[in-house]
Design an enzyme around this catalytic site. Structure first.
Site, short mmCIF file in Angstrom:
data_model
loop_
_atom_site.label_atom_id
_atom_site.label_comp_id
_atom_site.label_asym_id
_atom_site.label_seq_id
_atom_site.Cartn_x
_atom_site.Cartn_y
_atom_site.Cartn_z
N ASP A 1 -16.84 0.87 0.24
CA ASP A 1 -15.57 0.34 -0.30
C ASP A 1 -14.58 0.07 0.83
O ASP A 1 -13.52 -0.51 0.58
CB ASP A 1 -14.96 1.31 -1.32
CG ASP A 1 -14.84 2.72 -0.77
OD1 ASP A 1 -15.89 3.30 -0.39
OD2 ASP A 1 -13.73 3.25 -0.71
N LYS B 1 0.86 -1.19 0.00
CA LYS B 1 0.00 0.00 0.00
C LYS B 1 0.89 1.24 0.00
O LYS B 1 1.72 1.39 0.90
CB LYS B 1 -0.90 -0.04 1.24
CG LYS B 1 -1.88 1.10 1.35
CD LYS B 1 -2.86 0.85 2.49
CE LYS B 1 -3.72 2.08 2.75
NZ LYS B 1 -4.61 1.88 3.91
P1 AMP Z 1 -9.75 5.48 1.20
O1 AMP Z 1 -10.92 6.31 1.61
O2 AMP Z 1 -8.44 5.94 1.78
O3 AMP Z 1 -9.96 4.03 1.44
O4 AMP Z 1 -9.56 5.69 -0.37
C1 AMP Z 1 -10.62 5.82 -1.26
C2 AMP Z 1 -10.12 5.70 -2.68
O5 AMP Z 1 -9.11 6.64 -2.97
C3 AMP Z 1 -9.52 4.34 -3.02
O6 AMP Z 1 -9.85 4.05 -4.35
C4 AMP Z 1 -8.05 4.58 -2.86
O7 AMP Z 1 -7.27 3.68 -3.60
C5 AMP Z 1 -7.92 5.99 -3.42
N1 AMP Z 1 -6.75 6.71 -2.90
C6 AMP Z 1 -6.53 7.11 -1.64
N2 AMP Z 1 -5.36 7.74 -1.54
C7 AMP Z 1 -4.80 7.75 -2.77
C8 AMP Z 1 -3.58 8.25 -3.32
N3 AMP Z 1 -2.69 8.91 -2.59
N4 AMP Z 1 -3.37 8.05 -4.63
C9 AMP Z 1 -4.25 7.40 -5.40
N5 AMP Z 1 -5.41 6.92 -4.96
C10 AMP Z 1 -5.69 7.07 -3.64
MG MG Z 2 -10.47 2.46 1.05
#
Ligand code: AMP
Ligand code: MG
Length: 503
Positions: A261, A122
Protein backbone atom coordinates in the site's frame (compact mmCIF):
# COMPACT_ATOMS: atom_id res chain seq x y z
CA UNK A 1 -7.45 31.05 -15.17
CA UNK A 2 -5.64 32.25 -12.04
CA UNK A 3 -6.08 35.83 -13.15
CA UNK A 4 -9.82 35.56 -13.65
CA UNK A 5 -10.10 33.75 -10.36
CA UNK A 6 -8.12 36.33 -8.43
CA UNK A 7 -10.82 38.85 -9.21
CA UNK A 8 -13.38 36.45 -7.90
CA UNK A 9 -15.65 37.95 -5.23
CA UNK A 10 -15.45 34.72 -3.22
CA UNK A 11 -12.01 35.95 -2.18
CA UNK A 12 -9.81 33.32 -3.70
CA UNK A 13 -11.56 30.08 -2.79
CA UNK A 14 -11.79 29.29 -6.49
CA UNK A 15 -8.07 29.81 -6.94
CA UNK A 16 -7.53 26.09 -7.32
CA UNK A 17 -8.07 25.18 -10.97
CA UNK A 18 -9.45 21.74 -10.12
CA UNK A 19 -10.03 19.21 -12.86
CA UNK A 20 -10.92 15.97 -11.12
CA UNK A 21 -10.87 12.52 -12.65
CA UNK A 22 -10.56 10.05 -9.76
CA UNK A 23 -13.83 11.37 -8.36
CA UNK A 24 -15.49 10.31 -11.63
CA UNK A 25 -14.68 6.63 -10.94
CA UNK A 26 -17.45 4.54 -9.33
CA UNK A 27 -18.36 5.16 -5.70
CA UNK A 28 -16.74 1.96 -4.51
CA UNK A 29 -13.32 3.48 -5.23
CA UNK A 30 -13.57 5.96 -2.35
CA UNK A 31 -15.67 7.63 0.27
CA UNK A 32 -16.64 11.23 -0.31
CA UNK A 33 -16.07 13.25 2.80
CA UNK A 34 -14.76 16.62 3.89
CA UNK A 35 -11.71 17.10 6.08
CA UNK A 36 -12.57 17.57 9.75
CA UNK A 37 -12.04 21.22 10.68
CA UNK A 38 -9.27 22.15 13.09
CA UNK A 39 -9.14 24.81 15.76
CA UNK A 40 -6.54 27.24 14.47
CA UNK A 41 -4.77 26.46 11.21
CA UNK A 42 -1.55 28.37 10.89
CA UNK A 43 0.79 28.18 7.93
CA UNK A 44 4.29 27.06 8.87
CA UNK A 45 5.91 26.18 5.55
CA UNK A 46 4.95 26.94 1.99
CA UNK A 47 6.68 25.67 -1.11
CA UNK A 48 6.21 28.71 -3.33
CA UNK A 49 7.99 27.28 -6.33
CA UNK A 50 5.78 24.20 -6.28
CA UNK A 51 2.68 26.37 -5.79
CA UNK A 52 3.55 28.28 -8.95
CA UNK A 53 4.24 25.06 -10.82
CA UNK A 54 0.74 23.93 -9.87
CA UNK A 55 -0.78 27.21 -11.03
CA UNK A 56 -1.67 28.22 -7.46
CA UNK A 57 -1.22 31.67 -6.05
CA UNK A 58 1.36 31.71 -3.22
CA UNK A 59 -0.07 35.00 -1.90
CA UNK A 60 -3.47 33.36 -1.46
CA UNK A 61 -1.94 30.31 0.21
CA UNK A 62 -0.15 32.65 2.62
CA UNK A 63 -3.37 34.50 3.49
CA UNK A 64 -5.58 33.70 6.46
CA UNK A 65 -8.07 32.16 4.09
CA UNK A 66 -5.32 30.09 2.49
CA UNK A 67 -4.53 28.61 5.91
CA UNK A 68 -8.22 27.73 6.32
CA UNK A 69 -8.07 25.78 3.06
CA UNK A 70 -4.74 24.07 3.88
CA UNK A 71 -6.10 23.19 7.32
CA UNK A 72 -9.23 21.61 5.84
CA UNK A 73 -11.62 24.17 7.38
CA UNK A 74 -12.69 25.60 4.10
CA UNK A 75 -13.34 23.61 0.95
CA UNK A 76 -12.16 25.46 -2.13
CA UNK A 77 -14.48 25.70 -5.07
CA UNK A 78 -14.15 22.76 -7.42
CA UNK A 79 -12.75 20.40 -4.78
CA UNK A 80 -14.46 17.03 -4.40
CA UNK A 81 -12.92 15.76 -1.19
CA UNK A 82 -12.63 12.00 -0.88
CA UNK A 83 -10.71 9.30 0.95
CA UNK A 84 -9.38 6.59 -1.36
CA UNK A 85 -9.97 2.91 -0.69
CA UNK A 86 -7.08 0.47 -0.86
CA UNK A 87 -5.78 -2.72 0.70
CA UNK A 88 -2.27 -4.06 1.10
CA UNK A 89 0.31 -6.42 2.49
CA UNK A 90 1.82 -4.88 5.61
CA UNK A 91 5.12 -6.56 6.49
CA UNK A 92 3.96 -9.45 4.34
CA UNK A 93 0.61 -9.85 6.12
CA UNK A 94 -2.55 -9.35 4.11
CA UNK A 95 -4.92 -6.54 5.16
CA UNK A 96 -8.04 -6.51 2.96
CA UNK A 97 -9.00 -2.97 3.82
CA UNK A 98 -6.75 -0.01 4.50
CA UNK A 99 -7.49 3.21 2.65
CA UNK A 100 -6.82 6.86 3.43
CA UNK A 101 -7.26 6.77 7.18
CA UNK A 102 -6.00 10.27 7.75
CA UNK A 103 -5.94 11.92 4.37
CA UNK A 104 -8.39 13.49 2.00
CA UNK A 105 -7.85 14.10 -1.68
CA UNK A 106 -9.18 17.56 -2.45
CA UNK A 107 -8.91 17.09 -6.18
CA UNK A 108 -6.57 17.27 -9.15
CA UNK A 109 -5.03 20.13 -11.06
CA UNK A 110 -3.14 20.07 -14.32
CA UNK A 111 0.19 21.77 -13.66
CA UNK A 112 2.15 24.21 -15.82
CA UNK A 113 3.85 21.29 -17.59
CA UNK A 114 0.55 19.62 -18.42
CA UNK A 115 0.98 16.98 -15.71
CA UNK A 116 -2.07 16.02 -13.65
CA UNK A 117 -1.35 16.29 -9.91
CA UNK A 118 -3.34 15.28 -6.84
CA UNK A 119 -3.73 17.77 -4.01
CA UNK A 120 -4.17 15.90 -0.77
CA UNK A 121 -4.42 16.95 2.85
CA UNK A 122 -2.65 14.47 5.13
CA UNK A 123 -3.61 14.58 8.79
CA UNK A 124 -7.05 15.90 7.94
CA UNK A 125 -9.15 13.88 10.37
CA UNK A 126 -10.82 10.49 10.62
CA UNK A 127 -12.34 8.68 7.65
CA UNK A 128 -14.18 5.37 7.35
CA UNK A 129 -10.71 3.84 6.77
CA UNK A 130 -9.15 5.10 10.01
CA UNK A 131 -9.56 1.80 11.85
CA UNK A 132 -8.23 2.60 15.36
CA UNK A 133 -6.42 5.77 14.31
CA UNK A 134 -7.36 9.36 15.08
CA UNK A 135 -6.97 10.55 11.50
CA UNK A 136 -4.40 13.09 12.56
CA UNK A 137 -0.68 13.65 12.19
CA UNK A 138 1.82 15.06 14.64
CA UNK A 139 3.77 18.08 13.45
CA UNK A 140 7.18 16.35 13.70
CA UNK A 141 6.49 13.59 11.15
CA UNK A 142 4.74 16.11 8.88
CA UNK A 143 7.84 18.31 8.84
CA UNK A 144 9.96 15.21 8.30
CA UNK A 145 7.97 14.28 5.21
CA UNK A 146 8.27 17.84 3.93
CA UNK A 147 12.06 17.93 4.35
CA UNK A 148 12.77 14.45 3.03
CA UNK A 149 10.37 14.48 0.08
CA UNK A 150 11.67 17.86 -1.08
CA UNK A 151 15.26 16.60 -0.72
CA UNK A 152 14.29 13.63 -2.88
CA UNK A 153 12.91 15.98 -5.52
CA UNK A 154 16.15 17.99 -5.43
CA UNK A 155 18.10 14.76 -6.04
CA UNK A 156 15.93 14.30 -9.12
CA UNK A 157 14.30 11.13 -7.75
CA UNK A 158 10.60 10.64 -8.51
CA UNK A 159 8.56 11.47 -5.44
CA UNK A 160 5.39 12.94 -4.05
CA UNK A 161 5.97 16.59 -3.16
CA UNK A 162 5.16 18.80 -0.21
CA UNK A 163 3.29 22.02 -0.83
CA UNK A 164 2.60 23.25 2.66
CA UNK A 165 2.56 22.51 6.35
CA UNK A 166 0.03 24.02 8.74
CA UNK A 167 -0.18 23.58 12.47
CA UNK A 168 -3.69 22.80 13.62
CA UNK A 169 -3.77 24.48 17.03
CA UNK A 170 -4.79 21.08 18.40
CA UNK A 171 -2.85 18.40 20.21
CA UNK A 172 -2.56 14.84 18.98
CA UNK A 173 -1.93 12.11 21.50
CA UNK A 174 0.80 9.58 20.83
CA UNK A 175 3.00 8.55 23.78
CA UNK A 176 2.34 12.11 24.88
CA UNK A 177 0.51 15.19 23.65
CA UNK A 178 2.14 16.64 20.54
CA UNK A 179 1.25 19.59 18.34
CA UNK A 180 -0.83 18.54 15.34
CA UNK A 181 0.06 19.29 11.73
CA UNK A 182 -1.36 18.87 8.25
CA UNK A 183 0.74 18.31 5.15
CA UNK A 184 -0.52 19.29 1.74
CA UNK A 185 0.86 16.49 -0.37
CA UNK A 186 1.12 16.63 -4.14
CA UNK A 187 1.37 13.46 -6.22
CA UNK A 188 1.08 12.43 -9.84
CA UNK A 189 -1.50 10.17 -8.25
CA UNK A 190 -2.00 8.37 -4.97
CA UNK A 191 -2.78 5.05 -6.66
CA UNK A 192 -0.90 2.20 -5.07
CA UNK A 193 -0.30 -1.50 -5.69
CA UNK A 194 -2.73 -1.82 -2.78
CA UNK A 195 -5.44 -0.01 -4.75
CA UNK A 196 -5.37 -2.88 -7.26
CA UNK A 197 -5.28 -5.40 -4.45
CA UNK A 198 -8.42 -3.88 -2.94
CA UNK A 199 -10.47 -4.76 -6.03
CA UNK A 200 -8.67 -8.01 -6.84
CA UNK A 201 -9.50 -9.31 -3.36
CA UNK A 202 -13.15 -8.52 -4.05
CA UNK A 203 -12.97 -10.22 -7.46
CA UNK A 204 -14.23 -6.98 -8.92
CA UNK A 205 -12.77 -7.30 -12.41
CA UNK A 206 -14.81 -4.40 -13.74
CA UNK A 207 -13.27 -2.07 -11.17
CA UNK A 208 -9.81 -3.47 -11.89
CA UNK A 209 -10.22 -2.66 -15.55
CA UNK A 210 -11.44 0.86 -14.81
CA UNK A 211 -8.53 1.38 -12.45
CA UNK A 212 -5.97 -0.01 -14.89
CA UNK A 213 -7.36 2.16 -17.69
CA UNK A 214 -7.25 5.19 -15.41
CA UNK A 215 -3.62 4.45 -14.51
CA UNK A 216 -2.68 3.92 -18.15
CA UNK A 217 -4.34 7.19 -19.21
CA UNK A 218 -2.71 9.05 -16.42
CA UNK A 219 0.74 7.57 -16.12
CA UNK A 220 1.44 5.45 -19.18
CA UNK A 221 -0.58 6.96 -22.05
CA UNK A 222 1.66 5.32 -24.67
CA UNK A 223 0.40 1.91 -23.57
CA UNK A 224 -3.11 2.57 -24.87
CA UNK A 225 -1.79 1.38 -28.21
CA UNK A 226 -0.08 -1.73 -26.84
CA UNK A 227 -1.23 -5.14 -28.06
CA UNK A 228 -2.02 -6.06 -24.47
CA UNK A 229 -2.19 -2.83 -22.45
CA UNK A 230 -2.46 -4.68 -19.11
CA UNK A 231 0.63 -6.83 -19.42
CA UNK A 232 2.34 -3.74 -20.83
CA UNK A 233 1.23 -1.86 -17.72
CA UNK A 234 2.77 -4.48 -15.44
CA UNK A 235 5.96 -4.33 -17.46
CA UNK A 236 6.08 -0.52 -17.31
CA UNK A 237 5.41 -0.36 -13.56
CA UNK A 238 8.18 -2.93 -13.02
CA UNK A 239 10.51 -0.79 -15.13
CA UNK A 240 9.81 2.34 -13.12
CA UNK A 241 10.23 0.49 -9.83
CA UNK A 242 13.58 -0.93 -10.96
CA UNK A 243 14.74 2.62 -11.69
CA UNK A 244 13.25 4.03 -8.49
CA UNK A 245 14.82 1.51 -6.12
CA UNK A 246 18.19 1.91 -7.85
CA UNK A 247 17.84 5.68 -7.48
CA UNK A 248 17.02 5.35 -3.77
CA UNK A 249 20.00 3.13 -3.21
CA UNK A 250 22.28 5.52 -5.05
CA UNK A 251 21.69 8.12 -2.33
CA UNK A 252 21.55 5.68 0.58
CA UNK A 253 17.80 5.96 1.05
CA UNK A 254 15.87 3.41 3.06
CA UNK A 255 12.11 3.74 2.66
CA UNK A 256 11.41 1.75 5.78
CA UNK A 257 7.81 0.60 5.09
CA UNK A 258 7.70 -0.85 1.60
CA UNK A 259 4.28 -2.38 2.13
CA UNK A 260 2.28 -2.86 -1.07
CA UNK A 261 0.00 0.00 0.00
CA UNK A 262 3.05 2.26 0.11
CA UNK A 263 4.17 1.52 -3.44
CA UNK A 264 2.97 3.94 -6.09
CA UNK A 265 2.06 2.58 -9.51
CA UNK A 266 3.34 5.82 -11.05
CA UNK A 267 6.82 4.96 -9.76
CA UNK A 268 7.07 7.80 -7.24
CA UNK A 269 8.44 7.56 -3.72
CA UNK A 270 5.35 7.73 -1.51
CA UNK A 271 4.40 7.57 2.19
CA UNK A 272 7.41 8.91 3.99
CA UNK A 273 7.30 7.42 7.45
CA UNK A 274 10.30 6.05 9.28
CA UNK A 275 12.42 6.48 6.16
CA UNK A 276 16.05 7.45 6.57
CA UNK A 277 19.32 8.02 4.80
CA UNK A 278 22.19 5.80 5.76
CA UNK A 279 25.35 7.35 7.17
CA UNK A 280 27.82 4.45 7.48
CA UNK A 281 27.44 2.00 4.63
CA UNK A 282 25.98 -1.38 5.50
CA UNK A 283 23.44 -3.23 3.36
CA UNK A 284 21.63 -4.47 6.48
CA UNK A 285 20.90 -0.96 7.72
CA UNK A 286 17.45 -0.52 9.25
CA UNK A 287 16.22 2.51 11.16
CA UNK A 288 12.48 1.94 11.43
CA UNK A 289 11.54 1.12 15.00
CA UNK A 290 8.78 -1.21 13.78
CA UNK A 291 10.92 -3.20 11.31
CA UNK A 292 12.19 -5.77 13.80
CA UNK A 293 13.17 -8.40 11.26
CA UNK A 294 14.87 -5.96 8.93
CA UNK A 295 12.44 -6.86 6.16
CA UNK A 296 12.85 -3.40 4.65
CA UNK A 297 16.61 -3.01 5.22
CA UNK A 298 18.61 -1.01 2.66
CA UNK A 299 19.84 -4.06 0.75
CA UNK A 300 16.48 -5.86 0.82
CA UNK A 301 14.64 -3.14 -1.08
CA UNK A 302 15.01 -4.62 -4.58
CA UNK A 303 13.81 -8.03 -3.38
CA UNK A 304 10.80 -6.44 -1.70
CA UNK A 305 9.95 -4.40 -4.79
CA UNK A 306 10.05 -7.66 -6.75
CA UNK A 307 7.69 -9.26 -4.24
CA UNK A 308 5.31 -6.27 -4.35
CA UNK A 309 5.28 -6.38 -8.14
CA UNK A 310 4.33 -10.05 -8.00
CA UNK A 311 1.32 -8.94 -5.90
CA UNK A 312 0.41 -6.43 -8.60
CA UNK A 313 0.82 -9.10 -11.26
CA UNK A 314 -1.58 -11.35 -9.39
CA UNK A 315 -4.19 -8.57 -9.44
CA UNK A 316 -3.83 -7.98 -13.17
CA UNK A 317 -4.21 -11.62 -14.22
CA UNK A 318 -7.92 -11.43 -15.09
CA UNK A 319 -7.17 -8.43 -17.32
CA UNK A 320 -4.13 -9.92 -19.02
CA UNK A 321 -5.85 -12.98 -20.44
CA UNK A 322 -9.14 -14.82 -20.14
CA UNK A 323 -7.17 -18.01 -19.77
CA UNK A 324 -5.71 -18.09 -16.28
CA UNK A 325 -2.86 -20.22 -17.45
CA UNK A 326 -1.87 -17.86 -20.25
CA UNK A 327 -2.22 -14.83 -18.00
CA UNK A 328 -0.05 -16.43 -15.37
CA UNK A 329 2.62 -17.32 -17.88
CA UNK A 330 2.72 -13.81 -19.34
CA UNK A 331 2.79 -12.16 -15.93
CA UNK A 332 5.44 -14.52 -14.61
CA UNK A 333 7.66 -13.79 -17.55
CA UNK A 334 7.46 -10.04 -16.87
CA UNK A 335 8.02 -10.40 -13.13
CA UNK A 336 11.05 -12.59 -13.79
CA UNK A 337 12.72 -9.74 -15.64
CA UNK A 338 12.76 -7.54 -12.55
CA UNK A 339 16.02 -8.68 -10.91
CA UNK A 340 18.01 -8.11 -14.10
CA UNK A 341 16.37 -4.78 -14.76
CA UNK A 342 17.09 -3.66 -11.26
CA UNK A 343 20.72 -4.80 -11.49
CA UNK A 344 21.17 -2.97 -14.77
CA UNK A 345 19.72 0.23 -13.30
CA UNK A 346 21.82 -0.16 -10.16
CA UNK A 347 25.03 -0.74 -12.11
CA UNK A 348 24.32 2.21 -14.39
CA UNK A 349 23.73 4.55 -11.44
CA UNK A 350 26.74 3.43 -9.44
CA UNK A 351 28.98 3.40 -12.52
CA UNK A 352 27.99 7.02 -13.01
CA UNK A 353 28.69 7.71 -9.34
CA UNK A 354 32.20 6.35 -9.96
CA UNK A 355 32.66 8.47 -13.06
CA UNK A 356 32.91 5.50 -15.41
CA UNK A 357 30.76 6.75 -18.26
CA UNK A 358 29.18 3.90 -20.21
CA UNK A 359 28.89 0.62 -18.35
CA UNK A 360 31.29 -2.13 -19.37
CA UNK A 361 31.78 -5.75 -18.36
CA UNK A 362 33.33 -5.91 -14.95
CA UNK A 363 31.86 -2.64 -13.72
CA UNK A 364 29.37 -4.40 -11.47
CA UNK A 365 32.30 -6.17 -9.78
CA UNK A 366 34.20 -2.94 -9.40
CA UNK A 367 31.16 -1.33 -7.73
CA UNK A 368 30.71 -4.36 -5.54
CA UNK A 369 34.35 -4.22 -4.55
CA UNK A 370 34.02 -0.65 -3.32
CA UNK A 371 30.80 -1.38 -1.44
CA UNK A 372 32.44 -4.35 0.29
CA UNK A 373 35.41 -2.19 1.26
CA UNK A 374 33.02 0.47 2.59
CA UNK A 375 31.13 -2.11 4.59
CA UNK A 376 34.30 -3.51 6.11
CA UNK A 377 35.77 -0.10 6.66
CA UNK A 378 32.52 1.39 8.04
CA UNK A 379 32.82 4.25 5.59
CA UNK A 380 30.25 7.01 5.31
CA UNK A 381 28.26 6.37 2.11
CA UNK A 382 27.75 9.96 1.03
CA UNK A 383 31.22 11.25 1.94
CA UNK A 384 32.93 8.34 0.18
CA UNK A 385 31.30 8.98 -3.19
CA UNK A 386 31.65 12.74 -2.90
CA UNK A 387 35.27 12.27 -1.85
CA UNK A 388 35.97 10.07 -4.86
CA UNK A 389 34.53 12.84 -7.05
CA UNK A 390 37.36 15.09 -5.91
CA UNK A 391 40.19 12.59 -6.45
CA UNK A 392 42.32 12.79 -9.52
CA UNK A 393 42.61 9.91 -11.93
CA UNK A 394 46.37 9.85 -11.70
CA UNK A 395 47.27 10.85 -8.20
CA UNK A 396 47.80 8.72 -5.18
CA UNK A 397 46.84 11.47 -2.73
CA UNK A 398 43.78 9.60 -1.50
CA UNK A 399 44.05 10.76 2.09
CA UNK A 400 40.64 12.40 2.33
CA UNK A 401 38.83 9.28 1.15
CA UNK A 402 41.11 6.76 2.87
CA UNK A 403 40.44 8.57 6.12
CA UNK A 404 36.75 7.65 5.87
CA UNK A 405 37.63 3.97 6.22
CA UNK A 406 38.31 2.48 9.61
CA UNK A 407 40.39 -0.11 7.80
CA UNK A 408 41.80 1.59 4.68
CA UNK A 409 43.57 -1.53 3.38
CA UNK A 410 40.51 -2.67 1.43
CA UNK A 411 40.13 0.79 -0.11
CA UNK A 412 43.84 0.86 -1.02
CA UNK A 413 43.44 -2.49 -2.73
CA UNK A 414 40.39 -1.27 -4.67
CA UNK A 415 41.56 2.19 -5.79
CA UNK A 416 44.09 1.06 -8.45
CA UNK A 417 41.40 -0.99 -10.24
CA UNK A 418 39.13 2.06 -10.25
CA UNK A 419 41.90 4.26 -11.65
CA UNK A 420 42.71 1.68 -14.31
CA UNK A 421 39.07 1.69 -15.31
CA UNK A 422 39.01 5.51 -15.39
CA UNK A 423 42.05 5.48 -17.66
CA UNK A 424 40.24 3.05 -19.94
CA UNK A 425 37.21 5.36 -20.05
CA UNK A 426 39.66 8.06 -21.13
CA UNK A 427 37.63 10.99 -19.85
CA UNK A 428 39.25 14.25 -19.02
CA UNK A 429 39.69 14.47 -15.23
CA UNK A 430 37.95 17.82 -14.83
CA UNK A 431 34.90 16.75 -16.82
CA UNK A 432 34.75 13.43 -15.00
CA UNK A 433 34.95 15.14 -11.61
CA UNK A 434 32.23 17.62 -12.57
CA UNK A 435 29.98 14.79 -13.74
CA UNK A 436 30.55 12.93 -10.49
CA UNK A 437 29.86 16.00 -8.38
CA UNK A 438 26.58 16.48 -10.22
CA UNK A 439 25.28 13.12 -8.98
CA UNK A 440 27.13 12.52 -5.70
CA UNK A 441 25.47 14.86 -3.20
CA UNK A 442 27.34 16.85 -0.60
CA UNK A 443 24.23 17.02 1.54
CA UNK A 444 21.64 14.41 2.40
CA UNK A 445 18.96 14.74 5.08
CA UNK A 446 21.06 13.09 7.73
CA UNK A 447 18.93 11.65 10.52
CA UNK A 448 20.60 13.51 13.34
CA UNK A 449 20.23 16.81 11.54
CA UNK A 450 16.62 16.14 10.60
CA UNK A 451 15.83 15.19 14.20
CA UNK A 452 17.57 18.28 15.54
CA UNK A 453 15.69 20.56 13.14
CA UNK A 454 12.35 18.93 13.98
CA UNK A 455 13.02 19.14 17.70
CA UNK A 456 13.86 22.82 17.49
CA UNK A 457 10.66 23.46 15.53
CA UNK A 458 8.33 21.30 17.59
CA UNK A 459 9.74 21.80 21.10
CA UNK A 460 11.04 25.38 20.89
CA UNK A 461 9.11 26.95 18.04
CA UNK A 462 12.48 27.65 16.47
CA UNK A 463 12.19 27.23 12.71
CA UNK A 464 15.68 28.41 11.86
CA UNK A 465 17.43 25.01 11.77
CA UNK A 466 14.58 23.67 9.63
CA UNK A 467 14.89 26.53 7.15
CA UNK A 468 18.68 26.10 7.05
CA UNK A 469 18.41 22.38 6.40
CA UNK A 470 15.76 22.90 3.78
CA UNK A 471 17.96 25.49 2.07
CA UNK A 472 21.09 23.33 1.83
CA UNK A 473 19.01 20.39 0.61
CA UNK A 474 17.57 22.46 -2.20
CA UNK A 475 20.90 22.33 -4.04
CA UNK A 476 22.40 19.16 -2.57
CA UNK A 477 25.14 18.77 -5.18
CA UNK A 478 26.72 22.17 -4.52
CA UNK A 479 29.02 22.74 -1.57
CA UNK A 480 27.70 25.83 0.20
CA UNK A 481 30.03 28.10 2.11
CA UNK A 482 29.27 28.26 5.81
CA UNK A 483 27.10 25.11 5.74
CA UNK A 484 29.88 22.58 6.29
CA UNK A 485 28.20 21.23 9.42
CA UNK A 486 25.48 19.70 7.24
CA UNK A 487 28.07 17.56 5.46
CA UNK A 488 29.10 15.78 8.59
CA UNK A 489 27.99 12.37 9.77
CA UNK A 490 26.83 12.20 13.37
CA UNK A 491 29.30 12.04 16.23
CA UNK A 492 28.65 8.84 18.22
CA UNK A 493 26.50 10.69 20.75
CA UNK A 494 24.46 12.33 17.98
CA UNK A 495 23.66 9.14 16.14
CA UNK A 496 19.96 8.41 15.60
CA UNK A 497 19.49 4.65 15.74
CA UNK A 498 15.73 4.42 15.27
CA UNK A 499 13.15 6.36 13.35
CA UNK A 500 9.41 6.32 13.97
CA UNK A 501 6.46 6.52 11.66
CA UNK A 502 4.60 8.65 14.19
CA UNK A 503 1.18 7.33 13.15
P1 AMP B 1 1.19 4.02 6.71
O1 AMP B 1 1.93 2.77 7.03
O2 AMP B 1 1.58 5.20 7.55
O3 AMP B 1 1.23 4.34 5.26
O4 AMP B 1 -0.33 3.76 7.11
C1 AMP B 1 -0.98 2.54 6.93
C2 AMP B 1 -2.47 2.72 7.11
O5 AMP B 1 -2.79 3.28 8.37
C3 AMP B 1 -3.13 3.63 6.09
O6 AMP B 1 -4.40 3.12 5.81
C4 AMP B 1 -3.21 4.94 6.82
O7 AMP B 1 -4.21 5.78 6.31
C5 AMP B 1 -3.55 4.47 8.22
N1 AMP B 1 -3.15 5.43 9.26
C6 AMP B 1 -1.90 5.79 9.60
N2 AMP B 1 -1.92 6.68 10.60
C7 AMP B 1 -3.21 6.91 10.91
C8 AMP B 1 -3.89 7.74 11.85
N3 AMP B 1 -3.24 8.52 12.71
N4 AMP B 1 -5.24 7.70 11.85
C9 AMP B 1 -5.92 6.93 11.00
N5 AMP B 1 -5.35 6.12 10.10
C10 AMP B 1 -4.00 6.12 10.04
MG1 MG C 1 0.70 4.30 3.65
Amino acid sequence: MAEAASQDATGGASLFPFDNTYARLPERFFTKLDPTPVQAPNLLLLNEELARELGLDPAFLRSAEGAQVLGGNRIPEGAEPLAMAYAGHQFGGWVPQLGDGRAVLLGEVVDRNGVRRDIQLKGSGPTPYSRMGDGRAALGPVLREYIVSEAMAAFGIPTTRSLAVVTTGEAVFRERALPGGILTRIARSHIRVGTFQFFAARRDTEALRLLADHVIDRHYPDLRQAGNPYSALLDAVAGRQAELIAAWMSVGFIHGVMNTDNMSVAGDTIDYGPCAFMDTYHPGTVYSSIDHGGRYAYGNQPGIAHWNLACLAQCLLPLIDESEEKALEAAQEIINTFPDRFRAAHTRRFAAKLGLGTVRDGDADLIDGLLKAMEEGKADFTLTFRGLSDLSGEGTADGAVRGLFEEPAAFDAWAPAWRARLAEAGRDDTARQAAMRAINPVYIPRNHQVEAALNAAVENNDLEPLHDLRAVLQTPFEAQAGQERYELPPRPEEEVKATFCGT
